[in-house]
Motif scaffolding. Structure first.
Motif, short mmCIF file in Angstrom:
data_model
loop_
_atom_site.label_atom_id
_atom_site.label_comp_id
_atom_site.label_asym_id
_atom_site.label_seq_id
_atom_site.Cartn_x
_atom_site.Cartn_y
_atom_site.Cartn_z
N GLU A 18 8.87 9.69 9.15
CA GLU A 18 8.03 9.99 7.98
C GLU A 18 8.40 9.09 6.80
O GLU A 18 7.54 8.58 6.11
CB GLU A 18 8.18 11.46 7.60
CG GLU A 18 7.37 11.87 6.40
CD GLU A 18 5.89 12.06 6.68
OE1 GLU A 18 5.10 11.95 5.72
OE2 GLU A 18 5.53 12.30 7.83
N LEU A 19 9.69 8.89 6.59
CA LEU A 19 10.13 8.01 5.50
C LEU A 19 9.71 6.57 5.76
O LEU A 19 9.25 5.88 4.85
CB LEU A 19 11.64 8.10 5.32
CG LEU A 19 12.19 9.48 4.89
CD1 LEU A 19 13.71 9.49 4.95
CD2 LEU A 19 11.69 9.88 3.53
N ASP A 20 9.84 6.12 7.01
CA ASP A 20 9.42 4.76 7.36
C ASP A 20 7.92 4.59 7.19
O ASP A 20 7.45 3.58 6.68
CB ASP A 20 9.82 4.42 8.81
CG ASP A 20 11.32 4.28 8.98
OD1 ASP A 20 12.04 4.12 7.97
OD2 ASP A 20 11.77 4.34 10.15
N LYS A 21 7.16 5.59 7.60
CA LYS A 21 5.70 5.56 7.46
C LYS A 21 5.32 5.48 5.99
O LYS A 21 4.41 4.73 5.60
CB LYS A 21 5.10 6.80 8.12
CG LYS A 21 3.61 6.92 7.99
CD LYS A 21 2.89 5.99 8.92
CE LYS A 21 1.40 6.30 8.87
NZ LYS A 21 0.59 5.12 8.91
N ALA A 22 6.01 6.22 5.14
CA ALA A 22 5.73 6.20 3.69
C ALA A 22 5.99 4.81 3.13
O ALA A 22 5.24 4.33 2.28
CB ALA A 22 6.59 7.23 2.98
N GLU A 23 7.05 4.15 3.61
CA GLU A 23 7.35 2.80 3.15
C GLU A 23 6.23 1.83 3.54
O GLU A 23 5.83 0.98 2.76
CB GLU A 23 8.68 2.32 3.72
CG GLU A 23 9.88 3.00 3.10
CD GLU A 23 11.19 2.60 3.76
OE1 GLU A 23 11.17 1.74 4.66
OE2 GLU A 23 12.23 3.18 3.38
N GLN A 24 5.70 2.00 4.75
CA GLN A 24 4.60 1.14 5.21
C GLN A 24 3.32 1.42 4.44
O GLN A 24 2.52 0.53 4.20
CB GLN A 24 4.35 1.37 6.70
CG GLN A 24 5.47 0.90 7.58
CD GLN A 24 5.28 1.33 9.03
OE1 GLN A 24 4.27 1.95 9.38
NE2 GLN A 24 6.24 1.00 9.86
N ASP A 25 3.12 2.68 4.02
CA ASP A 25 1.90 3.07 3.30
C ASP A 25 1.94 2.72 1.82
O ASP A 25 0.98 2.95 1.11
CB ASP A 25 1.66 4.58 3.45
CG ASP A 25 1.24 4.97 4.84
OD1 ASP A 25 0.92 4.08 5.65
OD2 ASP A 25 1.25 6.18 5.13
N GLY A 26 3.06 2.27 1.33
CA GLY A 26 3.07 1.91 -0.08
C GLY A 26 4.28 2.36 -0.86
O GLY A 26 4.18 2.68 -2.03
N GLY A 27 5.41 2.43 -0.25
CA GLY A 27 6.63 2.74 -0.98
C GLY A 27 7.25 4.05 -0.59
O GLY A 27 6.61 4.91 -0.05
N ALA A 28 8.53 4.15 -0.88
CA ALA A 28 9.25 5.38 -0.55
C ALA A 28 9.98 5.89 -1.74
O ALA A 28 10.25 5.27 -2.69
CB ALA A 28 10.26 5.12 0.57
#
Length: 95
Positions: free
Chosen positions: A85-95
């Protein structure tokens, strides 16, 4: 005449606690965002889209208001799912 004893007490041996048991050393997980570590902060992602079920935006560490999903709580174990989920958030525009 001999004293009579109860049949139950004669059949059950006296229970004694086990001898001291040596436990393996337990180590607390480190603090950070890697799998197996303890999360240093709460992590949330806002929900939006149809039915308010799609995670949108970055991971934030305070509830963003409205609909949101809590990814992990402070002190919680970072699992493979949390890391994804954290990696996906980074790909979607930041964490």
């Amino acid at each position: 005449m001999a004293a009579r004893t109860s049949k139950d007490s004669a059949e059950q041996p006296e229970q004694t606690p086990p001898a001291a048991t040596v436990r393996t050393q337990e180590y607390a997980a480190g603090t950070g965002w890697d799998v197996g570590q303890t999360a240093p902060e709460d992590a949330f992602r806002a929900l939006g889209g149809e039915g308010m079920t799609t995670p949108v935006g970055p991971v934030v560490h305070e509830h963003p208001g409205g609909y949101a999903r809590q990814v992990v709580t402070k002190g919680g174990l970072v699992t493979d799912g949390v890391r994804r989920e954290l990696d996906k958030a980074e790909q979607d525009g930041g964490a």
